[in-house]
Design a protein around this motif. Structure first.
Motif, short mmCIF file in Angstrom:
data_model
loop_
_atom_site.label_atom_id
_atom_site.label_comp_id
_atom_site.label_asym_id
_atom_site.label_seq_id
_atom_site.Cartn_x
_atom_site.Cartn_y
_atom_site.Cartn_z
N ASP A 1 0.83 -1.07 -0.38
CA ASP A 1 -0.01 -0.35 -0.27
C ASP A 1 0.09 1.10 0.11
O ASP A 1 2.14 1.93 0.24
CB ASP A 1 -0.78 -0.11 1.27
CG ASP A 1 -1.91 -1.31 1.20
OD1 ASP A 1 -2.22 -1.94 0.54
OD2 ASP A 1 -2.61 -1.37 2.54
N ALA A 2 -0.03 2.40 -0.53
CA ALA A 2 1.31 3.66 0.03
C ALA A 2 0.13 4.05 1.07
O ALA A 2 -0.91 3.81 1.86
CB ALA A 2 0.24 4.92 -1.40
N VAL A 3 1.14 4.94 1.53
CA VAL A 3 1.08 5.49 3.22
C VAL A 3 -0.61 6.30 3.46
O VAL A 3 -1.13 5.73 4.09
CB VAL A 3 2.05 6.46 4.05
CG1 VAL A 3 2.29 7.35 2.90
CG2 VAL A 3 1.43 6.17 5.09
N GLY A 4 -0.80 6.87 1.87
CA GLY A 4 -2.38 7.24 2.27
C GLY A 4 -3.09 5.92 1.80
O GLY A 4 -4.13 6.37 2.85
N GLU A 5 -2.76 5.52 1.30
CA GLU A 5 -3.77 4.07 1.26
C GLU A 5 -4.29 3.85 2.53
O GLU A 5 -4.99 3.29 2.62
CB GLU A 5 -3.33 3.64 -0.18
CG GLU A 5 -4.53 2.74 -0.50
CD GLU A 5 -3.78 1.48 -1.97
OE1 GLU A 5 -2.11 1.90 -2.15
OE2 GLU A 5 -4.17 1.06 -1.91
N ALA A 6 -2.99 3.24 3.23
CA ALA A 6 -2.92 2.92 4.66
C ALA A 6 -3.89 3.32 5.33
O ALA A 6 -4.66 2.86 5.88
CB ALA A 6 -1.75 2.51 5.09
N PHE A 7 -3.56 4.68 5.35
CA PHE A 7 -4.09 6.06 6.20
C PHE A 7 -6.14 5.52 6.07
O PHE A 7 -6.93 5.91 7.33
CB PHE A 7 -3.88 8.09 6.05
CG PHE A 7 -3.12 7.62 7.32
CD1 PHE A 7 -1.73 7.49 6.76
CD2 PHE A 7 -3.44 8.86 8.57
CE1 PHE A 7 -0.85 7.96 7.73
CE2 PHE A 7 -2.69 8.94 9.20
CZ PHE A 7 -1.05 8.53 8.95
N ASP A 8 -6.31 5.79 4.92
CA ASP A 8 -8.17 5.18 3.89
C ASP A 8 -8.19 4.24 4.31
O ASP A 8 -9.46 3.81 4.85
CB ASP A 8 -7.86 5.22 3.15
CG ASP A 8 -7.39 7.31 2.16
OD1 ASP A 8 -7.86 8.46 2.53
OD2 ASP A 8 -6.53 6.82 1.25
N LYS A 9 -7.50 3.08 4.64
CA LYS A 9 -7.67 1.60 5.31
C LYS A 9 -8.57 1.22 6.28
O LYS A 9 -8.84 0.84 6.89
CB LYS A 9 -7.21 0.35 4.53
CG LYS A 9 -7.66 0.84 2.45
CD LYS A 9 -6.27 -0.59 2.99
CE LYS A 9 -6.63 -0.83 0.85
NZ LYS A 9 -5.51 -0.91 0.27
N VAL A 10 -7.63 2.25 7.57
CA VAL A 10 -7.71 2.18 8.56
C VAL A 10 -8.62 2.67 9.02
O VAL A 10 -9.07 2.85 10.09
CB VAL A 10 -5.76 2.98 9.06
CG1 VAL A 10 -6.13 3.42 10.86
CG2 VAL A 10 -5.23 1.53 9.35
N ALA A 11 -9.24 4.09 8.34
CA ALA A 11 -10.27 4.74 8.22
C ALA A 11 -11.23 4.29 8.48
O ALA A 11 -11.89 3.94 9.60
CB ALA A 11 -10.01 6.37 7.90
N ALA A 12 -11.37 2.78 7.98
CA ALA A 12 -12.69 2.12 7.51
C ALA A 12 -12.86 1.39 8.48
O ALA A 12 -13.89 0.95 8.88
CB ALA A 12 -12.35 2.06 6.08
#
Ligand code: KG4
Ligand code: ZN
Length: 323
Positions: free
Chosen positions: A160-171
């Motif tokens: 994952d890209a780091v922003g993508e990881a933030f988005d998935k953790v947010a979910a």
């Protein structure tokens, strides 16, 4: 300075934007229509809806950007990477404007423009080589920048890209899309050491990133009755300390005279506070961290207007700027 006035157009993902910038330095107009509210219900960008919304917005946004601008010498458009349907809307609009005005068209790499956002207006003070750090929703990379336009890839992410990881953790934490700002806010209320989360290592490249194991650790923690704020804070600490560690390692191996960071994740204040390197460190001003067209028009100043408008095609998987 040669007073070159460039209209930039951006439509790679879920922001429709247009801006007019002179000589890569002076932002005359800067207009953005965000679709975040459209995609929120899907927990991510819904490509077909993104294209349709770009279609609705692209003309009014360009018209507004041009309203108080001086005569345009050139049009620049984000050519990739991005969603192909979204790219087509911006590129076709850019072709139309360039043909109508009788000016050249330049295709710009969106990721390269994110890094350029860090130095707009400060170009003359940057010393090279510089360490480039891309932290966006689609990309995470370390680059050796010899000068603008000349890059060597040091590392990217294995997953994952780091922003993508933030988005998935947010979910996982039941926070809305895009998740980064929500995770940052929640993390302020939590203990960053409550969970011993760590980002991964990539055997073949010590500078490379891996966030999928970190994400799985967060998922397991979410299945137990832990404080969401502690999970957010511990995740953010793990992600950013890993980025800082790998930047430090890269600077040991590749001596640099400055650091340039770009991409939506650089909006994060906790990240900014962590960046206490002994080198001049350039970050985009907050309005230029997320997708915008000023960075597209800005970077175009450094490129030759080689294209006749009809020859430009979308490049959804464009990577070439760091090869
Ligand atoms: O650079 P960008 O606008 O889009 C791409 O080119 O990919 O970055 C968007 C990403 C999203 O993943 C979003 O969650 C993240 O940047 N982001 C943040 C913050 N603001 C935006 N991540 C962490 N903290 C933030 N404050
Ligand atoms: Zn972007």
């Amino acid at each position: 300075m040669d007073n070159r006035c460039i209209l930039g157009i951006e439509s790679t993902c879920d922001e429709t934007a247009a801006a007019v910038v002179v000589d890569g330095r002076e932002i005359i107009t800067h207009v953005i229509a965000s679709q975040a509210a459209v995609h929120e219900q899907f927990g991510g960008v819904y490509p077909e809806l993104a294209s349709r919304h770009h279609l609705d917005k692209v003309s009014p946004i360009i018209t507004e950007a041009l309203r108080s601008a001086p005569p345009i010498d050139c049009v620049a458009v984000a050519q990739g990477p991005g969603l192909v349907g979204s790219l087509l809307v911006g590129i076709n609009a850019a072709k139309g404007v360039a043909m109508g005005l009788g000016v050249p068209l330049i295709g710009i790499n969106h990721v390269e423009a994110h890094l350029y956002a860090a130095i707009m207006g400060k170009q003359d003070t940057v010393q090279y080589p510089a360490l480039g750090v891309v932290l966006s929703g689609g990309h995470t990379a370390l680059l050796l920048i010899k000068k603008i336009g000349e890059y060597e890839l040091i590392s990217s992410t294995a997953d994952d890209a780091v922003g993508e990881a933030f988005d998935k953790v947010a979910a996982m934490l039941d926070l809305p899309y895009p998740g980064g700002p929500h995770v940052e806010k929640l993390a302020k209320e939590g203990d960053p050491h409550a969970h011993p989360f760590r980002a991964g290592r990539v055997k073949t490249n010590p500078f490379a990133f891996s966030f999928s194991g970190l994400k799985t650790s967060v998922l397991y923690a979410c299945q137990k009755p832990h404080s969401k704020a502690d999970i957010a804070a511990s995740f953010q600490r793990a992600a950013f300390s890993d980025i800082k560690k790998k930047m430090t390692l890269a600077l040991e191996q590749f001596p640099c005279r400055s650091i340039l960071l770009g991409g939506g994740v650089t909006n994060n204040k906790a990240l900014r506070d962590l960046l206490n390197f002994d080198l001049p460190t350039f970050l985009p001003p907050p309005p230029l961290t997320l997708d915008n067209a000023a960075m597209i028009a800005g970077l175009a100043y450094e490129k030759s207007p080689a294209m006749s408008p009809s020859n430009l095609t979308p490049k959804p998987r464009l990577k070439a700027f760091w090869s």
